[in-house]
Design an enzyme around this catalytic site. Structure first.
Site, PDB file in Angstrom:
ATOM      1  N   GLY A  71       9.872  21.981  -0.953  1.00  0.00           N
ATOM      2  CA  GLY A  71      10.302  22.551   0.316  1.00  0.00           C
ATOM      3  C   GLY A  71       9.466  23.755   0.735  1.00  0.00           C
ATOM      4  O   GLY A  71       9.109  23.910   1.902  1.00  0.00           O
ATOM      5  N   GLN A 181      18.274  21.297   2.842  1.00  0.00           N
ATOM      6  CA  GLN A 181      19.687  21.218   2.436  1.00  0.00           C
ATOM      7  C   GLN A 181      20.431  20.049   3.061  1.00  0.00           C
ATOM      8  O   GLN A 181      21.479  19.651   2.555  1.00  0.00           O
ATOM      9  CB  GLN A 181      20.422  22.523   2.783  1.00  0.00           C
ATOM     10  CG  GLN A 181      20.057  23.695   1.892  1.00  0.00           C
ATOM     11  CD  GLN A 181      20.496  23.514   0.432  1.00  0.00           C
ATOM     12  OE1 GLN A 181      21.309  22.657   0.089  1.00  0.00           O
ATOM     13  NE2 GLN A 181      19.946  24.335  -0.436  1.00  0.00           N
ATOM     14  N   ALA A 202      12.795  17.162  -3.225  1.00  0.00           N
ATOM     15  CA  ALA A 202      13.477  16.198  -4.109  1.00  0.00           C
ATOM     16  C   ALA A 202      14.594  16.830  -4.933  1.00  0.00           C
ATOM     17  O   ALA A 202      15.657  16.223  -5.098  1.00  0.00           O
ATOM     18  CB  ALA A 202      12.453  15.554  -5.046  1.00  0.00           C
ATOM     19  N   HIS A 203      14.382  18.058  -5.425  1.00  0.00           N
ATOM     20  CA  HIS A 203      15.358  18.573  -6.389  1.00  0.00           C
ATOM     21  C   HIS A 203      16.675  19.012  -5.753  1.00  0.00           C
ATOM     22  O   HIS A 203      17.622  19.347  -6.456  1.00  0.00           O
ATOM     23  CB  HIS A 203      14.752  19.686  -7.256  1.00  0.00           C
ATOM     24  CG  HIS A 203      14.636  21.033  -6.607  1.00  0.00           C
ATOM     25  ND1 HIS A 203      15.553  22.034  -6.812  1.00  0.00           N
ATOM     26  CD2 HIS A 203      13.705  21.549  -5.773  1.00  0.00           C
ATOM     27  CE1 HIS A 203      15.182  23.119  -6.145  1.00  0.00           C
ATOM     28  NE2 HIS A 203      14.061  22.854  -5.497  1.00  0.00           N
ATOM     29  N   THR A 239      -4.445  15.208  -6.367  1.00  0.00           N
ATOM     30  CA  THR A 239      -3.989  13.936  -6.940  1.00  0.00           C
ATOM     31  C   THR A 239      -2.472  13.844  -6.827  1.00  0.00           C
ATOM     32  O   THR A 239      -1.767  14.777  -7.188  1.00  0.00           O
ATOM     33  CB  THR A 239      -4.424  13.845  -8.428  1.00  0.00           C
ATOM     34  OG1 THR A 239      -5.842  14.010  -8.476  1.00  0.00           O
ATOM     35  CG2 THR A 239      -4.018  12.521  -9.043  1.00  0.00           C
ATOM     36  N   CYS A 327      17.391  32.799  -4.993  1.00  0.00           N
ATOM     37  CA  CYS A 327      16.151  33.539  -5.145  1.00  0.00           C
ATOM     38  C   CYS A 327      16.346  35.028  -4.921  1.00  0.00           C
ATOM     39  O   CYS A 327      15.469  35.825  -5.240  1.00  0.00           O
ATOM     40  CB  CYS A 327      15.091  32.989  -4.210  1.00  0.00           C
ATOM     41  SG  CYS A 327      15.711  32.581  -2.598  1.00  0.00           S
TER      42      CYS A 327
HETATM   43  C1  LIG Z   1      15.578  25.162  -1.864  1.00  0.00           C
HETATM   44  C2  LIG Z   1      15.179  25.383  -0.476  1.00  0.00           C
HETATM   45  C3  LIG Z   1      13.833  25.510  -0.103  1.00  0.00           C
HETATM   46  C4  LIG Z   1      12.722  25.529  -1.133  1.00  0.00           C
HETATM   47  O1  LIG Z   1      12.470  24.254  -1.656  1.00  0.00           O
HETATM   48  P1  LIG Z   1      11.642  24.145  -3.032  1.00  0.00           P
HETATM   49  O2  LIG Z   1      11.430  22.673  -3.198  1.00  0.00           O
HETATM   50  O3  LIG Z   1      12.517  24.726  -4.082  1.00  0.00           O
HETATM   51  O4  LIG Z   1      10.385  24.885  -2.847  1.00  0.00           O
HETATM   52  C5  LIG Z   1      13.522  25.676   1.216  1.00  0.00           C
HETATM   53  N1  LIG Z   1      14.476  25.711   2.155  1.00  0.00           N
HETATM   54  C6  LIG Z   1      15.783  25.586   1.855  1.00  0.00           C
HETATM   55  C7  LIG Z   1      16.788  25.605   2.943  1.00  0.00           C
HETATM   56  C8  LIG Z   1      16.179  25.428   0.527  1.00  0.00           C
HETATM   57  O5  LIG Z   1      17.475  25.334   0.245  1.00  0.00           O
END
Ligand SMILES: *Cc1c(COP(=O)(O)O)cnc(C)c1O
Length: 394
Positions: A71, A181, A202-203, A239, A327
């Site tokens: 993200g 989200q 993805a996570h 890659t 964070c």
């Molecule tokens: C978690 C999050 C991100 C960051 O995504 P990552 O894959 O952890 O870098 C960005 N925006 C929102 C709204 C998020 O909740």
């Protein structure tokens, strides 16, 4: 001790099916998707299958999906890429973001401001929802980008993207949304929302960490963030992370198949958690709009409870939840999102986010509700302000 995970907006557990789909690409099928031999072709086919799955989840075309490292990268690629692509245009550049964006957008905007780009931070009211009228009024000659998130990570509030999309299209301004989200939790349709760029990760949807995607509407002028080889149609060199991309594809497929059912299930659990707390514990309140939000998120204020102490005390009982954004934990500054909806420093610091996921069970909510009241009572007993308030109201 039972362990309950109610911090799914920070990250989600990898679904077993996702793990299973990924393993061949960490072992025998290790090829580089750009190679022309059999090994490369195996990897390439897997990457393209994942691209179709991601595209289908958001109603895009596969060739409009570029894989990224997550993200944060997708957000940065959008903000820097749009501004860079507009460099040849005359006059000063202006971008518009909301005050409640994730730091991946906010800090990228601040970095652009240092380079001379003008940035407007659109405010939100107590509901935690942007007013499209404010966006319309903030547009000006030289506005090159509107970046408004789909669902807020702290409050879960859903922004009126369709209306903003119409405004952006009318005024010929590129529209990016951070949908990290919302994707996988509520329906996301890039055509309906009218977005040109959309970030996902993805996570946050039961896939692996370190992989995501950027939807790029065909024809959107976007300079790359990175320079290198020719992967991802020159939009994102490097890659391909084949196992990660396969994991994202599987996660997208699983999310699409269970979206409505899981949405209903999570909303019912979330509402039971929230309503039991609000009805049973005095001096509590919900933060943000009640209706227009993700089914999985609840943000509750427990007056006279220190948020960090609450999170630690709940953790000792086996329940994981969070204060503000993950964070920003460890920093003493209250969350910028809670400040933006008008909470005082003290109110923001006593706010707790509970976020559910596909793996959250009814028993998890039962257990949380069983241990939570005593934790609140114990922490309040330590608060001088609470004692003073309790004494004066007698
Ligand atoms: C978690 C999050 C991100 C960051 O995504 P990552 O894959 O952890 O870098 C960005 N925006 C929102 C709204 C998020 O909740």
């Amino acid at each position: 001790m039972r362990r309950v995970y109610l911090d799914n907006n920070a990250t989600t557990p990898v679904a077993p099916e996702v793990f299973e789909a990924m393993t061949p690409y960490l072992t025998g099928d290790f090829g580089n998707a750009s190679s022309i031999h059999w090994y490369g072709q195996q990897a390439k086919a897997a990457v393209e299958t994942a691209r179709e799955a991601v595209a289908k989840l958001i109603n895009a075309r596969p060739n409009e999906i570029a894989f990224t490292s997550g993200g944060t990268e997708s957000d940065n690629a959008s903000l820097f890429g749009v501004v860079e692509a507009a460099r040849a245009r005359e006059g000063s550049k202006h971008i518009l973001v909301s005050a409640i964006e994730h730091h991946a957008v906010l800090h990228a905007a601040q970095a652009l401001a240092k380079r001379g780009v003008e940035v407007t931070y659109v405010r939100v009211g107590a509901s935690g929802i942007v007013d499209p009228g404010d966006i319309e009024r903030a547009l000006r000659h030289g506005t090159v980008l509107i970046s408004i998130m789909h669902a807020n990570n702290e409050l879960g509030t859903i922004q009126p993207l369709e209306e903003i999309g119409r405004i952006a299209a009318e005024r010929d301004v590129i529209f990016h949304t951070d949908a990290v989200q919302s994707v996988g939790k509520i329906p996301v349709d890039v055509e309906k929302l009218g977005v040109d760029l959309l970030s996902l990760s993805a996570h946050k949807l039961h896939g692996p960490k370190g992989v995501g995607a950027l939807y790029i509407r065909k024809g959107t002028p976007l300079a790359p963030l990175l320079y290198g080889g020719h992967s991802e149609r020159d939009r994102r060199p490097g890659t391909e992370n084949t196992p990660g991309i396969v994991g994202l594809g599987k996660a997208a497929e699983l999310a699409r198949l269970s979206l409505e059912e899981q949405g209903r299930r999570m909303a019912a659990l979330r509402d039971r958690l929230e309503e039991t707390i609000l009805a049973g514990i005095p001096l509590t309140a919900r933060n943000g709009d009640r209706a227009q939000r993700l089914p999985s998120t609840s943000n509750i204020r427990f007056d006279h409870v220190e948020g960090e102490a609450f999170v630690i005390a709940m953790d000792l009982k086996g329940v994981a939840c969070s204060t503000g954004a993950a964070c920003s934990s460890g920093s003493v500054e209250p969350s910028h999102v809670l400040s933006a909806i008008g909470l005082s420093h003290a109110q923001a610091r006593s706010s707790i986010r509970f976020s559910l996921g596909r793996m959250t069970a009814a028993e998890d909510i039962d257990y949380t509700l069983e241990v939570l009241p005593a934790v609140v009572a114990r922490l309040r007993a330590l608060s001088p302000q609470y004692k003073a308030a309790a004494t004066s109201s007698q």
